[in-house]
Design a protein around this motif. Structure first.
Motif, PDB file in Angstrom:
ATOM      1  N   GLN A  30      81.405  16.754  27.875  1.00 63.81           N
ATOM      2  CA  GLN A  30      80.933  15.712  26.964  1.00 63.81           C
ATOM      3  C   GLN A  30      81.172  14.291  27.470  1.00 63.81           C
ATOM      4  OE1 GLN A  30      82.899  15.597  23.156  1.00 63.81           O
ATOM      5  NE2 GLN A  30      81.225  14.486  22.227  1.00 63.81           N
ATOM      6  N   ARG A  31      82.270  14.037  28.126  1.00 68.44           N
ATOM      7  CA  ARG A  31      82.622  12.677  28.536  1.00 68.44           C
ATOM      8  C   ARG A  31      82.328  12.386  30.009  1.00 68.44           C
ATOM      9  NH1 ARG A  31      85.902  10.193  24.901  1.00 68.44           N
ATOM     10  NH2 ARG A  31      87.007   9.060  26.510  1.00 68.44           N
ATOM     11  N   TRP A  32      81.801  13.352  30.731  1.00 65.47           N
ATOM     12  CA  TRP A  32      81.577  13.182  32.169  1.00 65.47           C
ATOM     13  C   TRP A  32      80.586  12.047  32.434  1.00 65.47           C
ATOM     14  CZ3 TRP A  32      81.235  18.429  35.136  1.00 65.47           C
ATOM     15  CH2 TRP A  32      82.417  19.145  34.921  1.00 65.47           C
ATOM     16  N   GLY A  33      81.031  11.059  33.194  1.00 58.77           N
ATOM     17  CA  GLY A  33      80.174   9.928  33.527  1.00 58.77           C
ATOM     18  C   GLY A  33      79.970   8.966  32.377  1.00 58.77           C
ATOM     19  N   GLY A  34      80.819   9.044  31.361  1.00 54.65           N
ATOM     20  CA  GLY A  34      80.665   8.218  30.165  1.00 54.65           C
ATOM     21  C   GLY A  34      81.005   6.755  30.372  1.00 54.65           C
ATOM     22  N   ALA A  35      80.755   5.981  29.330  1.00 52.96           N
ATOM     23  CA  ALA A  35      80.886   4.531  29.399  1.00 52.96           C
ATOM     24  C   ALA A  35      82.292   4.018  29.091  1.00 52.96           C
ATOM     25  CB  ALA A  35      79.895   3.888  28.428  1.00 52.96           C
ATOM     26  N   ASP A  36      83.204   4.861  28.661  1.00 52.95           N
ATOM     27  CA  ASP A  36      84.536   4.356  28.362  1.00 52.95           C
ATOM     28  C   ASP A  36      85.444   4.420  29.586  1.00 52.95           C
ATOM     29  OD1 ASP A  36      84.734   7.105  28.266  1.00 52.95           O
ATOM     30  OD2 ASP A  36      85.945   7.172  26.466  1.00 52.95           O
ATOM     31  N   PHE A  37      86.575   3.772  29.491  1.00 54.05           N
ATOM     32  CA  PHE A  37      87.452   3.572  30.656  1.00 54.05           C
ATOM     33  C   PHE A  37      88.061   4.854  31.206  1.00 54.05           C
ATOM     34  CE2 PHE A  37      90.357   3.668  27.148  1.00 54.05           C
ATOM     35  CZ  PHE A  37      91.523   4.207  27.657  1.00 54.05           C
ATOM     36  N   ASN A  38      88.182   5.881  30.404  1.00 51.56           N
ATOM     37  CA  ASN A  38      88.855   7.084  30.899  1.00 51.56           C
ATOM     38  C   ASN A  38      87.912   8.278  31.089  1.00 51.56           C
ATOM     39  OD1 ASN A  38      88.445   7.604  28.217  1.00 51.56           O
ATOM     40  ND2 ASN A  38      90.523   8.255  27.770  1.00 51.56           N
ATOM     41  N   SER A  39      86.617   8.045  31.138  1.00 53.76           N
ATOM     42  CA  SER A  39      85.685   9.127  31.449  1.00 53.76           C
ATOM     43  C   SER A  39      85.756   9.425  32.948  1.00 53.76           C
ATOM     44  CB  SER A  39      84.251   8.720  31.094  1.00 53.76           C
ATOM     45  OG  SER A  39      84.072   8.652  29.710  1.00 53.76           O
ATOM     46  N   PRO A  40      85.723  10.691  33.327  1.00 52.61           N
ATOM     47  CA  PRO A  40      85.791  11.008  34.759  1.00 52.61           C
ATOM     48  C   PRO A  40      84.528  10.555  35.483  1.00 52.61           C
ATOM     49  CG  PRO A  40      85.389  13.005  33.479  1.00 52.61           C
ATOM     50  CD  PRO A  40      85.635  11.904  32.496  1.00 52.61           C
ATOM     51  N   ASP A  41      84.709  10.053  36.702  1.00 52.05           N
ATOM     52  CA  ASP A  41      83.560   9.647  37.505  1.00 52.05           C
ATOM     53  C   ASP A  41      82.933  10.877  38.159  1.00 52.05           C
ATOM     54  OD1 ASP A  41      85.207  10.322  39.688  1.00 52.05           O
ATOM     55  OD2 ASP A  41      85.519   8.247  40.280  1.00 52.05           O
ATOM     56  N   GLU A  42      81.839  10.677  38.851  1.00 47.99           N
ATOM     57  CA  GLU A  42      81.098  11.802  39.423  1.00 47.99           C
ATOM     58  C   GLU A  42      81.927  12.599  40.419  1.00 47.99           C
ATOM     59  OE1 GLU A  42      76.790  12.926  41.371  1.00 47.99           O
ATOM     60  OE2 GLU A  42      77.052  11.071  40.249  1.00 47.99           O
ATOM     61  N   GLU A  43      82.705  11.936  41.246  1.00 49.82           N
ATOM     62  CA  GLU A  43      83.528  12.642  42.234  1.00 49.82           C
ATOM     63  C   GLU A  43      84.514  13.591  41.547  1.00 49.82           C
ATOM     64  OE1 GLU A  43      86.772  11.761  45.770  1.00 49.82           O
ATOM     65  OE2 GLU A  43      85.523  10.122  45.047  1.00 49.82           O
ATOM     66  N   LEU A  44      85.181  13.111  40.504  1.00 46.96           N
ATOM     67  CA  LEU A  44      86.127  13.965  39.785  1.00 46.96           C
ATOM     68  C   LEU A  44      85.398  15.100  39.072  1.00 46.96           C
ATOM     69  CD1 LEU A  44      88.918  14.739  38.842  1.00 46.96           C
ATOM     70  CD2 LEU A  44      88.719  13.010  37.023  1.00 46.96           C
TER      71      LEU A  44
END
Length: 91
Positions: A30-44
């Protein structure tokens, strides 16, 4: 439903009356690549897919067309599925 197989310690059960066997555990996105500060980036996210799917026996990925939550103009709805798609592309 009965357990039809066990992969890397993860039980798989039949999906309804089909011949498809899905892991009892799912990988939530749900939060992958999201706009908030603690969403995981694509690499993670790709590392999580490697660990869960390739190494961990999970074959059920929870995603939806409105993910990520939260989204914004630079990370619109559908971005999570694009992250998964890029991971899934053959190298």
């Amino acid at each position: 439903n009965d357990v039809v197989s066990i992969v890397d310690g993860i039980r798989r059960k039949r999906l309804g009356n089909s011949d498809i066997a899905v892991s009892e555990l799912a990988l939530g996105t749900q939060r992958w690549g999201g706009a908030d500060f603690n969403s995981p980036d694509e690499e993670l996210c790709h590392q999580l897919l490697d660990r869960g799917v390739l190494e961990g026996g999970i074959n059920l990925i929870d995603t939806a067309e409105q993910y990520p939550i939260p989204s914004d103009r630079s990370r619109p709805e559908g971005a999570t599925e694009e992250i998964i798609g890029r991971w899934h592309q053959p190298n």
